[in-house]
Design an enzyme around this catalytic site. Structure first.
Site, PDB file in Angstrom:
ATOM      1  CE1 TYR A  26      -4.895  12.538 -17.437  1.00 32.33           C
ATOM      2  CE2 TYR A  26      -2.564  13.055 -17.514  1.00 32.33           C
ATOM      3  CZ  TYR A  26      -3.600  12.276 -17.042  1.00 32.33           C
ATOM      4  OH  TYR A  26      -3.335  11.244 -16.183  1.00 32.33           O
ATOM      5  CD1 TRP A  46      -2.734   7.374 -10.181  1.00 32.71           C
ATOM      6  CD2 TRP A  46      -4.470   8.712  -9.823  1.00 32.71           C
ATOM      7  NE1 TRP A  46      -3.872   6.626 -10.350  1.00 32.71           N
ATOM      8  CE2 TRP A  46      -4.955   7.429 -10.147  1.00 32.71           C
ATOM      9  CE3 TRP A  46      -5.402   9.737  -9.577  1.00 32.71           C
ATOM     10  CZ2 TRP A  46      -6.322   7.132 -10.207  1.00 32.71           C
ATOM     11  CZ3 TRP A  46      -6.755   9.455  -9.634  1.00 32.71           C
ATOM     12  CH2 TRP A  46      -7.207   8.156  -9.944  1.00 32.71           C
TER      13      TRP A  46
END
Length: 302
Positions: A55, A211
Site C-alpha cells: 500500500y 473491503w
C-alpha cells in the site's frame, strides 16, 4: 464445550469498523496530522487499523510509523493488521518481472520483519495472507506462522480474498485458528454472499472483514446499468431510513449480514468516518435488504 455453544473466536479481536490506510500516501498529511487522525478515529471506537506492504508510495506503513513515533503510547490501544504475499512487478537487470503471489515461509518471515520495521512496532496483532497463492504449501505456511507466533512477532493469523475451499485447506493444516477472511463485499459485488464464502465463515464462527464496501466509488460514479439501478434504490432507502447518506445505507446493509463483517473504511476525512459509525443506528428490514440485493442482481429471488 460443543461448537454450537462456543462464542466466536475473534469477536473481540477487532472493532466493528476498521480504518484502512491503503490511501494514506494520497492524503497529503504531515506526521502530526496523521497522528491526530489516528487519535480521532480511536475516540470514535475504531482502534483496529489495516495495512499491507504494497500500500502506497511512499509506504503507508512507513507513514503510519512516523506518526506513531510522535506518541508511541498510542500503539498500546491499537490492533494493527498487516498482510504479506503480494510481490509487485519490477525491473531486474533490464528485464521486466511480473507481479506474483508468494506464500513461501521465507517470504512471510521477511515480509513481517520489514513491516515491523516500517511501522516501528514490536509485533502485529493480526497477519493476513493477502491473496491466495496458487503454489501455496499449507504446511509451509503453518511453519512460518508458528515461528512468528513463538517469536512474539504476530499474535493472530488470517487470510484475505480466499475462497471457502482455500480457507478450508489452510485451516486444516495450521495449528492456530484463522481469525478472519478479508473479502470484497458491496452492493455491486455480492459473490461472497452467494457462493458459500460467508456461509462457511458463519459455520465456523469466524467473523469476516469487508473491503471495498463502497465499490471503489463505482456506486457514486459508475455508469453501468447495475450501478445506476443500485444508486436509485439506495437513495430511496436513504429516505425510508432517514439516513444522512447512501454510505450509511450501504454500511447498514452489510451489517445486516449474520456474520457481522467488520467494515473497512478508506477515507482520510474524519467527518466521513463519523458518518460511517453513525450507520450503526440504522437497521434494514428483511424486505429492504432483499430489495437492494434484487436491484443489484437485476432480478428477484423467486
Amino acid at each position: 464445550m460443543t461448537e454450537k455453544n462456543q462464542q466466536p473466536l475473534n469477536d473481540a479481536l477487532f472493532t466493528d469498523f476498521i480504518q484502512g490506510y491503503w490511501r494514506m500516501a494520497q492524503w497529503g498529511m504531515t506526521a502530526q496530522e496523521r497522528l491526530t487522525f489516528i487519535k480521532q478515529h480511536m475516540e470514535l471506537g475504531i482502534t483496529t487499523v489495516d495495512h499491507a506492504p504494497v500500500y502506497g508510495k511512499p509506504s503507508c506503513e512507513l507513514l503510519f510509523g512516523e506518526a506513531l513515533k510522535l506518541q508511541p503510547s498510542v500503539r498500546d490501544d491499537l490492533t494493527i493488521i498487516s498482510k504479506c504475499g503480494i510481490v509487485p512487478g519490477k525491473e531486474v537487470n533490464g528485464t521486466s518481472q511480473v507481479a506474483y503471489y508468494d506464500s513461501r515461509a521465507s517470504h512471510i518471515l521477511s515480509s513481517v520483519d520489514e513491516s515491523l520495521q516500517r511501522l516501528g512496532v514490536d509485533n502485529l496483532d493480526i497477519l493476513l495472507i493477502h491473496r491466495p497463492d496458487l503454489l501455496m504449501d499449507a504446511d509451509e505456511i503453518n511453519d512460518a506462522f508458528e515461528k512468528l507466533y513463538q517469536a512474539g512477532k504476530v499474535k493472530h493469523f488470517g487470510v484475505s480474498n480466499f475462497s471457502k475451499d482455500e480457507f478450508s485447506l489452510l485451516q486444516s493444516r495450521v495449528e492456530k485458528p484463522l481469525v478472519t477472511n478479508q473479502i470484497e463485499i458491496n452492493p455491486l459485488y455480492t459473490q461472497a454472499i452467494e457462493d458459500g464464502t460467508l456461509a462457511q465463515l458463519q459455520q465456523h464462527r469466524v467473523r469476516p472483514m469487508a473491503w471495498s464496501c463502497l465499490a471503489g466509488g463505482d456506486i457514486y460514479n459508475g455508469d453501468s446499468e447495475q450501478a445506476r439501478r443500485v444508486r436509485d434504490t439506495l437513495n430511496v432507502l436513504k429516505e425510508e431510513l432517514n439516513a444522512d447518506s447512501i454510505d450509511q445505507v450501504i454500511f447498514a446493509w452489510l451489517m445486516r449480514l449474520p456474520t457481522k463483517p467488520a467494515l473497512l473504511l478508506g477515507t482520510g476525512k474524519i467527518e466521513r468516518v463519523r458518518t460511517a459509525v453513525a450507520a450503526q443506528q440504522l437497521e434494514l428490514t428483511h424486505e429492504q435488504w432483499y430489495r437492494l440485493l434484487e436491484t443489484s442482481k437485476g432480478h428477484g429471488v423467486a
